[in-house]
Scaffold this motif. Structure first.
Motif, PDB file in Angstrom:
ATOM      1  N   ARG A   1      12.166  -1.444   6.457  1.00 39.34           N
ATOM      2  CA  ARG A   1      11.015  -1.317   5.567  1.00 39.34           C
ATOM      3  C   ARG A   1      10.770  -2.637   4.849  1.00 39.34           C
ATOM      4  O   ARG A   1       9.647  -3.103   4.739  1.00 39.34           O
ATOM      5  CB  ARG A   1      11.270  -0.204   4.550  1.00 39.34           C
ATOM      6  CG  ARG A   1      10.048   0.657   4.370  1.00 39.34           C
ATOM      7  CD  ARG A   1      10.344   1.951   3.669  1.00 39.34           C
ATOM      8  NE  ARG A   1      10.852   1.791   2.326  1.00 39.34           N
ATOM      9  CZ  ARG A   1      11.784   2.581   1.802  1.00 39.34           C
ATOM     10  NH1 ARG A   1      12.307   3.540   2.518  1.00 39.34           N
ATOM     11  NH2 ARG A   1      12.179   2.398   0.570  1.00 39.34           N
TER      12      ARG A   1
ATOM     13  N   ARG B   1       8.092   5.662   5.439  1.00 42.31           N
ATOM     14  CA  ARG B   1       9.166   6.585   5.098  1.00 42.31           C
ATOM     15  C   ARG B   1       9.129   7.792   6.040  1.00 42.31           C
ATOM     16  O   ARG B   1      10.156   8.267   6.493  1.00 42.31           O
ATOM     17  CB  ARG B   1       9.035   7.014   3.647  1.00 42.31           C
ATOM     18  CG  ARG B   1      10.371   7.345   3.032  1.00 42.31           C
ATOM     19  CD  ARG B   1      10.281   7.467   1.517  1.00 42.31           C
ATOM     20  NE  ARG B   1       9.949   6.213   0.879  1.00 42.31           N
ATOM     21  CZ  ARG B   1       9.196   6.121  -0.229  1.00 42.31           C
ATOM     22  NH1 ARG B   1       8.699   7.203  -0.776  1.00 42.31           N
ATOM     23  NH2 ARG B   1       8.945   4.962  -0.763  1.00 42.31           N
ATOM     24  N   ALA B   2       7.895   8.249   6.327  1.00 43.49           N
ATOM     25  CA  ALA B   2       7.755   9.419   7.179  1.00 43.49           C
ATOM     26  C   ALA B   2       8.340   9.155   8.559  1.00 43.49           C
ATOM     27  O   ALA B   2       8.925  10.030   9.170  1.00 43.49           O
ATOM     28  CB  ALA B   2       6.290   9.807   7.301  1.00 43.49           C
ATOM     29  N   TYR B   3       8.183   7.933   9.063  1.00 43.35           N
ATOM     30  CA  TYR B   3       8.727   7.628  10.380  1.00 43.35           C
ATOM     31  C   TYR B   3      10.200   7.270  10.324  1.00 43.35           C
ATOM     32  O   TYR B   3      10.785   6.822  11.302  1.00 43.35           O
ATOM     33  CB  TYR B   3       7.935   6.496  11.039  1.00 43.35           C
ATOM     34  CG  TYR B   3       6.632   6.980  11.609  1.00 43.35           C
ATOM     35  CD1 TYR B   3       6.608   7.684  12.817  1.00 43.35           C
ATOM     36  CD2 TYR B   3       5.441   6.795  10.934  1.00 43.35           C
ATOM     37  CE1 TYR B   3       5.432   8.164  13.321  1.00 43.35           C
ATOM     38  CE2 TYR B   3       4.247   7.268  11.449  1.00 43.35           C
ATOM     39  CZ  TYR B   3       4.245   7.955  12.638  1.00 43.35           C
ATOM     40  OH  TYR B   3       3.092   8.436  13.149  1.00 43.35           O
TER      41      TYR B   3
ATOM     42  N   ASP C   1       0.835  -1.197   0.000  1.00 42.69           N
ATOM     43  CA  ASP C   1       0.000   0.000   0.000  1.00 42.69           C
ATOM     44  C   ASP C   1       0.876   1.256   0.000  1.00 42.69           C
ATOM     45  O   ASP C   1       1.776   1.395   0.824  1.00 42.69           O
ATOM     46  CB  ASP C   1      -0.855  -0.051   1.259  1.00 42.69           C
ATOM     47  CG  ASP C   1      -1.906   1.028   1.263  1.00 42.69           C
ATOM     48  OD1 ASP C   1      -2.639   1.084   2.240  1.00 42.69           O
ATOM     49  OD2 ASP C   1      -1.973   1.809   0.304  1.00 42.69           O
ATOM     50  N   SER C   2       0.593   2.155  -0.923  1.00 39.87           N
ATOM     51  CA  SER C   2       1.479   3.318  -1.021  1.00 39.87           C
ATOM     52  C   SER C   2       1.357   4.193   0.229  1.00 39.87           C
ATOM     53  O   SER C   2       2.312   4.850   0.633  1.00 39.87           O
ATOM     54  CB  SER C   2       1.154   4.116  -2.275  1.00 39.87           C
ATOM     55  OG  SER C   2      -0.144   4.633  -2.187  1.00 39.87           O
ATOM     56  N   VAL C   3       0.182   4.207   0.849  1.00 36.75           N
ATOM     57  CA  VAL C   3       0.034   4.970   2.090  1.00 36.75           C
ATOM     58  C   VAL C   3       0.931   4.382   3.175  1.00 36.75           C
ATOM     59  O   VAL C   3       1.677   5.079   3.861  1.00 36.75           O
ATOM     60  CB  VAL C   3      -1.433   4.953   2.572  1.00 36.75           C
ATOM     61  CG1 VAL C   3      -1.538   5.702   3.889  1.00 36.75           C
ATOM     62  CG2 VAL C   3      -2.331   5.569   1.532  1.00 36.75           C
TER      63      VAL C   3
ATOM     64  N   ALA D   1       3.529   2.687   2.725  1.00 35.90           N
ATOM     65  CA  ALA D   1       4.917   2.946   2.366  1.00 35.90           C
ATOM     66  C   ALA D   1       5.311   4.370   2.743  1.00 35.90           C
ATOM     67  O   ALA D   1       6.389   4.608   3.297  1.00 35.90           O
ATOM     68  CB  ALA D   1       5.117   2.717   0.871  1.00 35.90           C
ATOM     69  N   ASP D   2       4.406   5.324   2.483  1.00 33.98           N
ATOM     70  CA  ASP D   2       4.683   6.713   2.847  1.00 33.98           C
ATOM     71  C   ASP D   2       4.833   6.858   4.349  1.00 33.98           C
ATOM     72  O   ASP D   2       5.728   7.550   4.836  1.00 33.98           O
ATOM     73  CB  ASP D   2       3.563   7.622   2.344  1.00 33.98           C
ATOM     74  CG  ASP D   2       3.682   7.844   0.846  1.00 33.98           C
ATOM     75  OD1 ASP D   2       4.748   7.499   0.301  1.00 33.98           O
ATOM     76  OD2 ASP D   2       2.722   8.350   0.241  1.00 33.98           O
ATOM     77  N   THR D   3       3.935   6.215   5.080  1.00 35.58           N
ATOM     78  CA  THR D   3       4.007   6.269   6.533  1.00 35.58           C
ATOM     79  C   THR D   3       5.366   5.779   7.009  1.00 35.58           C
ATOM     80  O   THR D   3       6.034   6.406   7.820  1.00 35.58           O
ATOM     81  CB  THR D   3       2.918   5.380   7.162  1.00 35.58           C
ATOM     82  OG1 THR D   3       1.705   5.620   6.480  1.00 35.58           O
ATOM     83  CG2 THR D   3       2.773   5.674   8.635  1.00 35.58           C
TER      84      THR D   3
END
Ligand SMILES: Nc1ncnc2c1ncn2[C@@H]1O[C@H](COP(=O)(O)OP(=O)(O)OP(=O)(O)O)[C@@H](O)[C@H]1O
Ligand SMILES: [Mg+2]
Lengths: 253, 259, 256
Positions: free
Chosen positions: B165, B156-158, B148-150, B152-154
């Motif tokens: 990952r 990365r954000a953390y 899920d790209s969300v 994945a973004d989360t």
């Protein structure tokens, strides 16, 4: 502006690989350089071999594959529609599917001799199982609500078969056909390698035995191209037959 | 419960019917016994063969080629797939090559294998690895793309590192796909292992069949084919069991059980 | 038109026996619109499937126009609870509506007329070439209704057709059903679990008990025949009827 960039990403790695091949191929006896393989490809296959060896092989493959498709779907539909028939036949069919298809080559050769009929029979007997079992599965899993809808609105007989059963099972049928296609190619090649005096598989093995390495590589290349071509054609067909399926998002991976 | 039992009886009846049919057809002279020996003779031959060490050695060779090739292909494909999936841009760069190489039938490599390794385990491995590598790789690529790209973004954000990952996000998501790939690859690997033995003559079940065929021992050919089918079923069942075990916690399996 | 007498249905599963309906008896007159309400799981869908001839009854009988139902009767249409799954995903909206008419061998000209007419009646004239999965839930529902209407049925069965749409769409669809029912004079059996909806739509409301299911009450809705979302729903009598049905269902729950 974006097109050239896309083209670059598409071609960069293949170009790199060919260059690497070139670099490595210098001294090796087993790995001739790409330009020699390319020249051998043109000389070897754009000759009468195309008509004598290649086309008959592909023709047998397509004939056997088509027969297997008719047989597999034709038997799979009634089996899938009847729970009792399915319960009775499933273990038997699972067994036949588990038999690795290439072992049928020596058997059928013993029984039917070495001729076109045998080669087609080998392809049919190997390709039919994945098609049959996937059809059974697809027909079994037809949506009950749609089935009730058909009953309610008087859709029955051939019309039900054509408009509901075959269409509803088509995603699984196509899966079976895809599996069968790669099995068919394997069987085409090895039925000719095993015992034959013509055909693509025979010719390639002949090159190898006579240490015509460059020609052998051109044969490998040709087989690869045939595999690629058939899979591209198949994907086209699939996109067309299953456009509703991909559109509806029912398809996953 | 009783439903499953009933289905089991039907299935047994089906198998019984098949045996009865293969017994009756040659006995009644509908087909020449030379072409189709009665079921009892086939099974008798199989039993006799199973009493010889040669058959077990051959079986061991086949399974060794299968397992070794599958393991090699699996590891290579998982590593390749994850790297392609995680490194940005690599997917686009490799897609044309993957799409070109994947449909190449592995039997095209038979002459090359013969040339390089002759009738030995190496030939089997070459064919098996090539064929099963693509099966696993394609599924791994699907699986990595399904992250899920969300999520994945989360991640990365953390500030998760690449390694964590992969471990906590990519791998769990891709696992069901990986197992599907393994299941498909296992079946293909078995086919190719037998093919290599049959055509190139590497030791194993396929070579035994080839020998039986050239000496015209039809009951033995049938017996070995039956054996190869049984082994095929065993191989499929084993991989399915493994898949079930590995994915026991995974929602995709749980819903399957509930349905 | 529709006679249901002492209908009973027991599901005989492997090792499990569910008495979905104990005994249901009621009639629906020709051209009448009757609503069936009951708590979830009380057997409303089961009742409907028995009436439609999709499910054999364990005891009792259903008659349509005096003829006992043994299979799906001709000239009966159903809008299923799972309407989304009842549309063929490989056909366009138009083909979905047209299919039953083709099976009935309706001539092409008349067929076109019926399809266009019914799609326009449900307000979907402009999406007839879309596929069902390209539509919203409420639109899919309307396609299923259009298909039933184009079939020109004598009897129309609907199973909680508006369970999954928003309030505004729901109100619109309710009025659509009322209009179609009035225009076509088709005998309608409408299953719902929404008490408001039942009282608003029905000429009668049949209240089912919780399982083991029997008819608790067969209530005549003495509201003016012209219904309107605003005025009808604000009538004092509407409130009384709703309260009455509500208490019945409460009682049915408590008895369990
Ligand atoms: N095929 C089946 N096999 C066994 N039991 C069933 C089957 N279908 C329904 N039931 C049982 O029958 C009972 C009534 O189910 P039914 O679907 O008719 O309820 P319903 O009133 O339509 O519920 P809802 O309002 O939730 O749609 C339930 O207890 C259900 O578990
Ligand atoms: Mg229901």
């Amino acid at each position: 502006m974006r097109r050239p960039a896309r083209l670059l990403t598409l071609l960069a790695l293949p170009a790199l690989l060919v260059l690497a091949w070139w670099a490595v191929s210098g001294g090796s006896f087993y790995l001739p350089s790409p330009d020699r393989v390319g020249r051998a490809f043109v000389e070897t296959w754009f000759s009468e071999r195309l008509v004598v060896d290649v086309l008959p092989s592909v023709g047998r493959l397509l004939a056997g594959y088509a027969m297997a498709a008719l047989l597999g779907v034709g038997l799979g539909v009634p089996i899938g529609l009847s729970p009792r028939l399915r319960a009775t036949l499933e273990p038997v069919l699972e067994f036949f599917r588990a038999v690795p298809p290439p072992v049928l080559v020596p058997l059928i050769m013993l029984l039917a001799g070495i001729d076109t009929f045998m080669k087609v029979l080998v392809i049919v007997s190997g390709c039919v199982w994945p098609i049959l079992l996937n059809t059974v599965e697809g027909v079994r899993a037809l949506d009950e609500v749609l089935s009730d809808t058909c009953r309610m609105y008087g859709v029955r007989g051939p019309s039900r078969l054509r408009r509901f059963v075959l269409r509803g099972a088509s995603p699984q049928i196509m899966t079976g056909l895809r599996q069968a296609l790669s099995i068919g190619i394997i069987l085409m090649v090895i039925s000719e390698m095993f015992a034959s005096s013509s055909g693509l598989g025979f010719t390639i093995v002949l090159f190898q035995r006579q240490f015509q390495i460059t020609e052998m590589w051109s044969g490998i290349l040709l087989l690869g191209l045939i595999g690629l071509g058939l899979s591209v054609l198949f994907r086209r067909l699939e996109r067309r037959v299953l456009s509703w399926y991909y559109g509806s998002g029912a398809a996953r991976a | 419960m009783t439903g499953a039992l009933k289905r089991g009886w039907y299935g047994l009846a089906g198998l019984g019917g098949l045996l009865a049919l293969t017994e009756a057809v040659p006995r009644l002279g509908l087909v020449d016994e030379r072409f189709l020996p009665p079921a009892t003779r086939i099974l008798g031959t199989l039993a006799a063969q199973l009493a010889t060490p040669e058959l077990w050695i051959a079986l061991g060779e086949t399974l060794r080629g299968w397992a070794l090739g599958l393991a090699l292909a699996f590891c290579a494909a998982v590593v390749t797939g994850v790297v392609i999936g995680v490194v940005p841009g690599l997917r686009a760069l490799t897609s044309s090559t993957v799409e070109f190489l994947r449909p190449i039938p592995s039997v095209a490599l038979v002459p090359l294998a013969t040339l390089l390794f002759g009738p030995s385990l190496g030939s089997t491995l070459l064919l098996v690895v090539y064929a099963s590598f693509w099966q696993v790789l394609i599924q791994v690529l699907y699986g990595v793309a399904a992250v899920d790209s969300v999520a994945a973004d989360t991640a990365r954000a953390y500030g998760l590192s690449v390694w964590s990952r992969v471990r906590h996000l990519v791998w769990p998501t891709a696992l069901p796909y990986v197992m599907t790939g393994l299941r498909l690859a296992a079946a293909v690997a078995f086919i190719l292992a037998v093919t290599a033995e049959l055509v190139i003559g590497s030791p194993g079940l396929g070579a035994e069949i080839q020998v039986a065929q050239s000496s015209g021992a039809i009951p033995a050919v049938y017996a070995l084919i039956v054996l190869s089918g049984l082994v095929g079923i065993g191989v499929n069942a084993a991989v399915r069991l493994l898949e079930r075990r590995v994915l026991a916690w995974h929602p995709s399996v749980r819903s399957e059980v509930a349905a | 038109m529709l006679e249901i007498s002492a209908l009973r249905k027991v599901y005989e599963g492997p090792g499990r026996r569910v008495e979905a309906i104990r005994s249901i008896t009621f009639d629906v007159g020709a051209g009448e619109l009757v609503c069936v309400v009951g708590p979830s799981g009380c057997g409303k869908t089961t009742l409907l499937r028995c009436v439609a001839g999709l499910l054999p009854a364990s005891a009792g009988e259903v008659r349509v126009d005096g003829v006992p139902v043994t299979g799906p009767p001709p000239r009966m249409a159903v809008v299923f609870q799972e309407y989304g799954r009842s549309l063929f995903p490989w056909m366009t909206v138009r083909q979905n509506v047209e299919l039953p008419l083709k099976e009935k061998k309706v001539p092409a000209g008349r067929r076109r007329e019926l399809v266009t007419g019914s799609l326009e009646a449900v307000g979907l004239g402009d999406v007839s070439d879309a596929h069902p999965w390209q539509l919203s839930g409420g639109m899919q529902q309307r396609v299923a209704i259009a298909r039933a209407v184009a079939y020109e049925p004598q009897v129309l069965l609907m199973d909680e057709p508006f369970a999954a749409v928003d309030a505004q769409t729901r109100a619109d669809l309710e009025d659509l059903i009322l209009r179609l029912w009035r225009d076509l004079g088709v005998t309608t059996l409408f299953v719902t679990h929404d008490i408001d909806e039942a009282v608003y739509l029905g000429q009668r409301v049949v209240v089912l008990s919780a399982s083991p299911t029997v008819v608790m009450e067969d209530l005549k809705v003495d509201l003016p025949p012209e219904r309107d979302q605003l005025t009808t729903r604000s009538l004092p009598r509407f409130g009384e009827l709703r309260g009455h049905v509500y208490r019945q269902i409460q009682r049915a729950r408590d008895q369990r």
